[in-house]
Write a protein that holds these residues in place. Structure first.
Motif, PDB file in Angstrom:
ATOM      1  N   GLN A 154       0.797  -1.216   0.000  1.00 18.09           N
ATOM      2  CA  GLN A 154       0.000   0.000   0.000  1.00 18.09           C
ATOM      3  C   GLN A 154       0.837   1.278   0.000  1.00 18.09           C
ATOM      4  O   GLN A 154       0.288   2.369  -0.078  1.00 18.09           O
ATOM      5  CB  GLN A 154      -0.919   0.015   1.241  1.00 18.09           C
ATOM      6  CG  GLN A 154      -1.859  -1.163   1.327  1.00 18.09           C
ATOM      7  CD  GLN A 154      -2.814  -1.230   0.155  1.00 18.09           C
ATOM      8  OE1 GLN A 154      -3.307  -0.210  -0.309  1.00 18.09           O
ATOM      9  NE2 GLN A 154      -3.089  -2.447  -0.320  1.00 18.09           N
ATOM     10  N   GLY A 155       2.155   1.151   0.074  1.00 18.11           N
ATOM     11  CA  GLY A 155       3.025   2.319   0.164  1.00 18.11           C
ATOM     12  C   GLY A 155       3.136   3.077  -1.149  1.00 18.11           C
ATOM     13  O   GLY A 155       3.056   2.500  -2.240  1.00 18.11           O
ATOM     14  N   LEU A 156       3.336   4.373  -1.035  1.00 17.78           N
ATOM     15  CA  LEU A 156       3.435   5.243  -2.207  1.00 17.78           C
ATOM     16  C   LEU A 156       4.624   4.875  -3.096  1.00 17.78           C
ATOM     17  O   LEU A 156       4.534   4.937  -4.329  1.00 17.78           O
ATOM     18  CB  LEU A 156       3.564   6.706  -1.754  1.00 17.78           C
ATOM     19  CG  LEU A 156       3.721   7.761  -2.851  1.00 17.78           C
ATOM     20  CD1 LEU A 156       2.511   7.774  -3.762  1.00 17.78           C
ATOM     21  CD2 LEU A 156       3.961   9.134  -2.225  1.00 17.78           C
ATOM     22  N   ILE A 157       5.748   4.467  -2.482  1.00 16.36           N
ATOM     23  CA  ILE A 157       6.953   4.168  -3.265  1.00 16.36           C
ATOM     24  C   ILE A 157       6.726   2.969  -4.178  1.00 16.36           C
ATOM     25  O   ILE A 157       6.994   3.024  -5.389  1.00 16.36           O
ATOM     26  CB  ILE A 157       8.151   3.918  -2.321  1.00 16.36           C
ATOM     27  CG1 ILE A 157       8.488   5.196  -1.553  1.00 16.36           C
ATOM     28  CG2 ILE A 157       9.369   3.434  -3.115  1.00 16.36           C
ATOM     29  CD1 ILE A 157       9.595   5.037  -0.546  1.00 16.36           C
ATOM     30  N   ASN A 158       6.211   1.876  -3.628  1.00 15.77           N
ATOM     31  CA  ASN A 158       5.992   0.674  -4.443  1.00 15.77           C
ATOM     32  C   ASN A 158       4.851   0.856  -5.434  1.00 15.77           C
ATOM     33  O   ASN A 158       4.868   0.276  -6.528  1.00 15.77           O
ATOM     34  CB  ASN A 158       5.718  -0.531  -3.548  1.00 15.77           C
ATOM     35  CG  ASN A 158       6.998  -1.123  -2.971  1.00 15.77           C
ATOM     36  OD1 ASN A 158       8.094  -0.628  -3.250  1.00 15.77           O
ATOM     37  ND2 ASN A 158       6.880  -2.159  -2.180  1.00 15.77           N
ATOM     38  N   LYS A 159       3.859   1.656  -5.095  1.00 14.87           N
ATOM     39  CA  LYS A 159       2.793   1.947  -6.045  1.00 14.87           C
ATOM     40  C   LYS A 159       3.339   2.743  -7.235  1.00 14.87           C
ATOM     41  O   LYS A 159       2.939   2.512  -8.386  1.00 14.87           O
ATOM     42  CB  LYS A 159       1.664   2.719  -5.362  1.00 14.87           C
ATOM     43  CG  LYS A 159       0.747   1.862  -4.508  1.00 14.87           C
ATOM     44  CD  LYS A 159      -0.449   2.655  -4.020  1.00 14.87           C
ATOM     45  CE  LYS A 159      -1.434   1.758  -3.288  1.00 14.87           C
ATOM     46  NZ  LYS A 159      -2.640   2.494  -2.834  1.00 14.87           N
ATOM     47  N   SER A 160       4.248   3.662  -6.956  1.00 19.49           N
ATOM     48  CA  SER A 160       4.860   4.434  -8.039  1.00 19.49           C
ATOM     49  C   SER A 160       5.720   3.536  -8.925  1.00 19.49           C
ATOM     50  O   SER A 160       5.722   3.673 -10.160  1.00 19.49           O
ATOM     51  CB  SER A 160       5.698   5.573  -7.456  1.00 19.49           C
ATOM     52  OG  SER A 160       4.905   6.453  -6.675  1.00 19.49           O
ATOM     53  N   LEU A 161       6.458   2.625  -8.291  1.00 18.68           N
ATOM     54  CA  LEU A 161       7.272   1.691  -9.077  1.00 18.68           C
ATOM     55  C   LEU A 161       6.397   0.765  -9.921  1.00 18.68           C
ATOM     56  O   LEU A 161       6.763   0.405 -11.039  1.00 18.68           O
ATOM     57  CB  LEU A 161       8.155   0.853  -8.132  1.00 18.68           C
ATOM     58  CG  LEU A 161       9.277   1.606  -7.392  1.00 18.68           C
ATOM     59  CD1 LEU A 161       9.967   0.676  -6.408  1.00 18.68           C
ATOM     60  CD2 LEU A 161      10.290   2.170  -8.372  1.00 18.68           C
ATOM     61  N   ALA A 162       5.224   0.402  -9.383  1.00 18.20           N
ATOM     62  CA  ALA A 162       4.318  -0.491 -10.113  1.00 18.20           C
ATOM     63  C   ALA A 162       3.817   0.161 -11.397  1.00 18.20           C
ATOM     64  O   ALA A 162       3.578  -0.526 -12.407  1.00 18.20           O
ATOM     65  CB  ALA A 162       3.146  -0.882  -9.225  1.00 18.20           C
ATOM     66  N   LEU A 163       3.660   1.476 -11.392  1.00 27.36           N
ATOM     67  CA  LEU A 163       3.224   2.185 -12.601  1.00 27.36           C
ATOM     68  C   LEU A 163       4.249   2.047 -13.721  1.00 27.36           C
ATOM     69  O   LEU A 163       3.904   2.121 -14.907  1.00 27.36           O
ATOM     70  CB  LEU A 163       2.996   3.674 -12.288  1.00 27.36           C
ATOM     71  CG  LEU A 163       1.847   3.986 -11.321  1.00 27.36           C
ATOM     72  CD1 LEU A 163       1.803   5.478 -11.018  1.00 27.36           C
ATOM     73  CD2 LEU A 163       0.513   3.514 -11.902  1.00 27.36           C
ATOM     74  N   ALA A 164       5.515   1.860 -13.343  1.00 26.88           N
ATOM     75  CA  ALA A 164       6.582   1.675 -14.329  1.00 26.88           C
ATOM     76  C   ALA A 164       6.855   0.195 -14.592  1.00 26.88           C
ATOM     77  O   ALA A 164       7.829  -0.156 -15.265  1.00 26.88           O
ATOM     78  CB  ALA A 164       7.864   2.364 -13.859  1.00 26.88           C
ATOM     79  N   GLY A 165       6.009  -0.681 -14.028  1.00 24.25           N
ATOM     80  CA  GLY A 165       6.176  -2.114 -14.240  1.00 24.25           C
ATOM     81  C   GLY A 165       7.235  -2.752 -13.369  1.00 24.25           C
ATOM     82  O   GLY A 165       7.712  -3.854 -13.669  1.00 24.25           O
ATOM     83  N   ILE A 166       7.616  -2.099 -12.286  1.00 21.88           N
ATOM     84  CA  ILE A 166       8.653  -2.614 -11.392  1.00 21.88           C
ATOM     85  C   ILE A 166       8.008  -3.082 -10.093  1.00 21.88           C
ATOM     86  O   ILE A 166       7.199  -2.362  -9.491  1.00 21.88           O
ATOM     87  CB  ILE A 166       9.713  -1.532 -11.087  1.00 21.88           C
ATOM     88  CG1 ILE A 166      10.362  -1.039 -12.373  1.00 21.88           C
ATOM     89  CG2 ILE A 166      10.764  -2.072 -10.122  1.00 21.88           C
ATOM     90  CD1 ILE A 166      11.293   0.144 -12.167  1.00 21.88           C
TER      91      ILE A 166
END
Length: 293
Positions: free
Chosen positions: A133-145
Motif C-alpha cells: 500500500q506504500g506510495l513508493i511501491n505503487k509508483s514503481l508499479a506504474l513503471a512495471g517494477i
C-alpha cells in the motif's frame, strides 16, 4: 611591583568569577550525570534503591546475543549515512553556489527536511515504504517494477532506514558545504579561468581542497550522529525484523524497557566510550589532513 602583582591577581579572580556560572552549569548538567552514569552502571538499581555489583552489568551486556549484530549494524549505519551525506552534500553545495537563478529556492527545499520531526519522518516513510500500500511501491508499479519489502526484508531494511536518515540530514551537510565554498576567495577561480581551467579543474583543484574544514565538520557530525542514532530506527522498525536494524542505542532502550536500568546504563557507558574511541582519532586524522592541504 607589589601593586602590579595585586592587579594581576584581581584580574585573574575576576576571570574566575566570570567563568564560575558557566562552570557550575557545565558540572551539574554534564560532568555530574556522566560520573553518576559510570557509578550506576556498576549497580543493580531502580528508582528507589541500588546494590553494587561491580562489572557484572558489562559482562551481561557483552554476553547478549544481539550485541554483535548491534555493533555491526551501528558501524554500517554510521558509515553509510556519513558517506552519503558528505558526497551528496558536497555535490549539492557546489550546485547551489553556481549561477542557478533559483538557487535560493532550491536551498530552502534541500534544507526543509532538516526542520521536520525525526519521529514524524519515520512514521511517514514507514507508511510510504509499505510493501503493498506504500506510495513508493505503487509508483514503481506504474513503471512495471515490483518494489521490495523495504522494511520487512532483513537484507535491505537497515539500508532503507539509512537512506531516510540521509534524506533528512543532507540539508544540514549542504548548508555547511555552502558556507565553506562561499568562503573561498573568488580570485582563485578567476586565476584558474585565465589559465584555461574547466569546471572539473575548478572543482578538483580549488573547491575540493579548500572546502576541507567544512568537509571535516560534516564527517565528524554525521559519523557521531550515525553511531548515536536511535529515534528514526525506532520509529520505522523498532529494531526489526528480528535484529536486522537493531543499533546499540535501540538495544540499550529495550533493556531499559525491560526494567534492567543498571544494564542499560552500562550500555550507555559502552556507547559513550565507543563513540569517543572512534571519533577522537578520526578528528585528529582529519585535522592533520586539513593542515597538510
Amino acid at each position: 611591583m607589589q601593586k602590579a602583582s595585586l592587579t594581576k591577581a584581581s584580574k585573574r579572580l575576576y576571570t574566575y568569577k566570570f567563568l564560575l556560572p558557566a562552570g557550575i552549569i557545565y558540572f551539574v548538567l554534564f560532568l555530574l550525570p556522566t560520573i553518576m552514569s559510570f557509578f550506576f552502571s556498576m549497580t543493580r538499581w531502580d528508582l528507589v534503591e541500588w546494590d553494587f555489583i561491580g562489572f557484572d552489568n558489562y559482562k551481561t551486556f557483552f554476553s547478549e546475543s544481539s550485541l554483535n549484530i548491534g555493533f555491526r549494524n551501528t558501524l554500517i549505519y554510521a558509515v553509510v549515512t556519513c558517506g552519503l551525506k558528505v558526497i551528496l552534500g558536497l555535490l549539492l553545495g557546489v550546485a547551489l553556489t553556481s549561477g542557478l537563478r533559483i538557487k535560493g529556492y532550491l536551498r530552502s527545499v534541500v534544507f526543509f527536511p532538516t526542520l521536520l520531526s525525526t519521529i514524524a519522518v519515520g512514521i511517514a516513510f514507514s507508511s510510504m515504504m509499505h510493501p503493498s500500500q506504500g506510495l513508493i511501491n505503487k509508483s514503481l508499479a506504474l513503471a512495471g517494477i515490483v518494489g521490495p519489502d523495504w522494511l520487512g526484508d532483513t537484507s535491505i531494511a537497515l539500508l532503507s532506514v539509512a537512506f531516510v536518515d540521509v534524506w533528512k540530514g543532507v540539508g544540514m551537510a549542504t548548508v555547511i558545504f555552502i558556507a565553506g565554498i562561499m568562503s573561498i576567495p573568488e580570485d582563485y577561480y578567476e586565476a584558474l579561468q585565465i589559465d584555461g581551467g574547466n569546471a572539473w579543474d575548478r572543482f578538483w583543484h580549488i573547491t575540493n581542497p579548500l572546502v576541507a574544514p567544512a568537509m571535516n565538520s560534516v564527517i565528524i557530525l554525521s559519523f557521531i550522529g550515525g553511531l548515536r542514532s536511535f529515534d528514526l530506527v525506532w520509529a520505522m522498525t523498532k529494531g526489526g525484523p528480528g535484529f536486522s536494524t537493531d543499533l546499540i542505542a535501540s538495544i540499550i532502550y529495550k533493556q531499559y524497557q525491560g526494567g534492567f536500568y543498571g544494564l542499560s546504563t552500562a550500555g550507555n557507558v559502552i556507547l559513550f566510550i565507543g563513540v569517543s574511541l572512534l571519533a577522537f582519532p578520526l578528528l585528529k586524522l582529519l585535522s592533520k589532513r586539513e593542515v597538510d592541504l
